[in-house]
Design a protein around this motif. Structure first.
Motif, PDB file in Angstrom:
ATOM      1  N   SER A 276       0.840  -1.194   0.000  1.00 49.86           N
ATOM      2  CA  SER A 276       0.000   0.000   0.000  1.00 49.86           C
ATOM      3  C   SER A 276       0.879   1.250   0.000  1.00 49.86           C
ATOM      4  O   SER A 276       1.698   1.452   0.887  1.00 49.86           O
ATOM      5  N   TRP A 277       0.731   2.121  -0.993  1.00 49.93           N
ATOM      6  CA  TRP A 277       1.603   3.301  -1.122  1.00 49.93           C
ATOM      7  C   TRP A 277       1.446   4.251   0.050  1.00 49.93           C
ATOM      8  O   TRP A 277       2.418   4.845   0.492  1.00 49.93           O
ATOM      9  N   TRP A 278       0.234   4.393   0.582  1.00 47.12           N
ATOM     10  CA  TRP A 278       0.041   5.340   1.679  1.00 47.12           C
ATOM     11  C   TRP A 278       0.652   4.824   2.969  1.00 47.12           C
ATOM     12  O   TRP A 278       1.153   5.591   3.776  1.00 47.12           O
ATOM     13  N   ARG A 279       0.651   3.516   3.164  1.00 47.98           N
ATOM     14  CA  ARG A 279       1.318   2.959   4.344  1.00 47.98           C
ATOM     15  C   ARG A 279       2.830   3.110   4.226  1.00 47.98           C
ATOM     16  O   ARG A 279       3.509   3.403   5.205  1.00 47.98           O
ATOM     17  N   ARG A 280       3.360   2.886   3.023  1.00 43.60           N
ATOM     18  CA  ARG A 280       4.798   3.079   2.814  1.00 43.60           C
ATOM     19  C   ARG A 280       5.177   4.533   3.059  1.00 43.60           C
ATOM     20  O   ARG A 280       6.178   4.826   3.703  1.00 43.60           O
ATOM     21  N   ALA A 281       4.376   5.452   2.561  1.00 43.86           N
ATOM     22  CA  ALA A 281       4.652   6.880   2.735  1.00 43.86           C
ATOM     23  C   ALA A 281       4.573   7.278   4.206  1.00 43.86           C
ATOM     24  O   ALA A 281       5.427   8.015   4.711  1.00 43.86           O
ATOM     25  N   LEU A 282       3.557   6.794   4.903  1.00 47.19           N
ATOM     26  CA  LEU A 282       3.404   7.109   6.322  1.00 47.19           C
ATOM     27  C   LEU A 282       4.559   6.535   7.134  1.00 47.19           C
ATOM     28  O   LEU A 282       5.137   7.216   7.986  1.00 47.19           O
ATOM     29  N   ARG A 283       4.913   5.295   6.867  1.00 41.45           N
ATOM     30  CA  ARG A 283       6.022   4.663   7.579  1.00 41.45           C
ATOM     31  C   ARG A 283       7.336   5.389   7.284  1.00 41.45           C
ATOM     32  O   ARG A 283       8.148   5.617   8.180  1.00 41.45           O
ATOM     33  N   ALA A 284       7.539   5.783   6.034  1.00 45.29           N
ATOM     34  CA  ALA A 284       8.756   6.517   5.678  1.00 45.29           C
ATOM     35  C   ALA A 284       8.806   7.861   6.393  1.00 45.29           C
ATOM     36  O   ALA A 284       9.867   8.272   6.877  1.00 45.29           O
ATOM     37  N   PHE A 285       7.676   8.542   6.492  1.00 48.58           N
ATOM     38  CA  PHE A 285       7.632   9.830   7.180  1.00 48.58           C
ATOM     39  C   PHE A 285       8.050   9.675   8.636  1.00 48.58           C
ATOM     40  O   PHE A 285       8.906  10.400   9.138  1.00 48.58           O
ATOM     41  N   PHE A 286       7.434   8.726   9.337  1.00 47.72           N
ATOM     42  CA  PHE A 286       7.732   8.564  10.753  1.00 47.72           C
ATOM     43  C   PHE A 286       9.117   7.969  11.001  1.00 47.72           C
ATOM     44  O   PHE A 286       9.686   8.133  12.073  1.00 47.72           O
ATOM     45  N   THR A 287       9.666   7.287  10.023  1.00 45.95           N
ATOM     46  CA  THR A 287      10.991   6.711  10.194  1.00 45.95           C
ATOM     47  C   THR A 287      12.105   7.701   9.870  1.00 45.95           C
ATOM     48  O   THR A 287      13.093   7.779  10.590  1.00 45.95           O
ATOM     49  N   PHE A 288      11.940   8.459   8.794  1.00 42.10           N
ATOM     50  CA  PHE A 288      13.025   9.332   8.353  1.00 42.10           C
ATOM     51  C   PHE A 288      12.828  10.791   8.742  1.00 42.10           C
ATOM     52  O   PHE A 288      13.785  11.477   9.068  1.00 42.10           O
ATOM     53  N   ALA A 289      11.607  11.286   8.711  1.00 44.71           N
ATOM     54  CA  ALA A 289      11.360  12.685   9.058  1.00 44.71           C
ATOM     55  C   ALA A 289      11.280  12.879  10.567  1.00 44.71           C
ATOM     56  O   ALA A 289      11.598  13.932  11.087  1.00 44.71           O
ATOM     57  N   CYS A 290      10.852  11.878  11.279  1.00 41.55           N
ATOM     58  CA  CYS A 290      10.697  11.954  12.741  1.00 41.55           C
ATOM     59  C   CYS A 290      11.427  10.786  13.404  1.00 41.55           C
ATOM     60  O   CYS A 290      10.786   9.900  13.978  1.00 41.55           O
ATOM     61  N   PRO A 291      12.739  10.769  13.351  1.00 40.10           N
ATOM     62  CA  PRO A 291      13.472   9.608  13.898  1.00 40.10           C
ATOM     63  C   PRO A 291      13.625   9.675  15.418  1.00 40.10           C
ATOM     64  O   PRO A 291      14.717   9.567  15.956  1.00 40.10           O
ATOM     65  N   ILE A 292      12.541   9.841  16.112  1.00 36.71           N
ATOM     66  CA  ILE A 292      12.584   9.986  17.565  1.00 36.71           C
ATOM     67  C   ILE A 292      12.978   8.676  18.238  1.00 36.71           C
ATOM     68  O   ILE A 292      13.879   8.658  19.074  1.00 36.71           O
ATOM     69  N   VAL A 293      12.336   7.597  17.877  1.00 35.24           N
ATOM     70  CA  VAL A 293      12.594   6.320  18.545  1.00 35.24           C
ATOM     71  C   VAL A 293      14.029   5.844  18.307  1.00 35.24           C
ATOM     72  O   VAL A 293      14.727   5.507  19.271  1.00 35.24           O
ATOM     73  N   PRO A 294      14.524   5.832  17.055  1.00 39.53           N
ATOM     74  CA  PRO A 294      15.922   5.418  16.878  1.00 39.53           C
ATOM     75  C   PRO A 294      16.901   6.316  17.635  1.00 39.53           C
ATOM     76  O   PRO A 294      17.885   5.835  18.185  1.00 39.53           O
ATOM     77  N   PHE A 295      16.635   7.616  17.672  1.00 39.59           N
ATOM     78  CA  PHE A 295      17.508   8.539  18.392  1.00 39.59           C
ATOM     79  C   PHE A 295      17.514   8.220  19.883  1.00 39.59           C
ATOM     80  O   PHE A 295      18.567   8.141  20.510  1.00 39.59           O
ATOM     81  N   VAL A 296      16.334   8.018  20.451  1.00 37.77           N
ATOM     82  CA  VAL A 296      16.236   7.746  21.886  1.00 37.77           C
ATOM     83  C   VAL A 296      16.899   6.411  22.230  1.00 37.77           C
ATOM     84  O   VAL A 296      17.621   6.317  23.227  1.00 37.77           O
ATOM     85  N   VAL A 297      16.679   5.397  21.415  1.00 39.33           N
ATOM     86  CA  VAL A 297      17.280   4.084  21.666  1.00 39.33           C
ATOM     87  C   VAL A 297      18.805   4.166  21.561  1.00 39.33           C
ATOM     88  O   VAL A 297      19.529   3.602  22.388  1.00 39.33           O
ATOM     89  N   THR A 298      19.302   4.897  20.572  1.00 38.56           N
ATOM     90  CA  THR A 298      20.745   5.057  20.419  1.00 38.56           C
ATOM     91  C   THR A 298      21.334   5.825  21.589  1.00 38.56           C
ATOM     92  O   THR A 298      22.357   5.434  22.160  1.00 38.56           O
ATOM     93  N   LEU A 299      20.691   6.918  21.974  1.00 35.87           N
ATOM     94  CA  LEU A 299      21.171   7.706  23.107  1.00 35.87           C
ATOM     95  C   LEU A 299      21.160   6.888  24.396  1.00 35.87           C
ATOM     96  O   LEU A 299      22.111   6.925  25.176  1.00 35.87           O
TER      97      LEU A 299
END
Length: 111
Positions: free
Chosen positions: A73-96
């Motif tokens: 689904s293109w909209w799910r891919r787009a939404l997931r990409a947005f939250f993964t790359f535009a808002c990398p809060i979780v990876p940043f917090v886990v790394t920190l």
């Protein structure tokens, strides 16, 4: 258990306690005649800190790409990409958190 043999275990959390609290926990285990297992996957070293700092974001990127590839689904891919790359809060917090955990880990000599 019926034989009364117990082991107190703490996995990957010892670095969250102050040194005097660790001493108190170990003394309580000895006083209660209980075994103790404190297992830490982190260590206070440049190598471990670099591994966390480099591998956590890389693992997040690879997992995200796999999830993006599998979703049709293109909209799910787009939404997931947005939250993964535009808002990398979780990876940043886990790394920190991983970097701070390495810095706070006890050495064998300190225990």
């Amino acid at each position: 258990g019926g034989d009364g043999a117990h082991v107190r275990a703490l996995f990957n959390a010892l670095h969250h306690f102050r040194p005097d609290d660790v001493v108190t926990m170990m003394a309580d285990c000895v006083h209660a005649r209980r075994g103790f297992a404190f297992v830490e996957l982190t260590e206070r070293s440049v190598r471990a800190t670099l591994a966390i700092a480099l591998l956590m974001p890389l693992a997040t990127l690879v997992l995200t790409l796999v999830l993006l590839y599998r979703d049709t689904s293109w909209w799910r891919r787009a939404l997931r990409a947005f939250f993964t790359f535009a808002c990398p809060i979780v990876p940043f917090v886990v790394t920190l958190d991983g970097i701070v955990s390495c810095a706070r880990s006890y050495t064998s000599a300190e225990l």
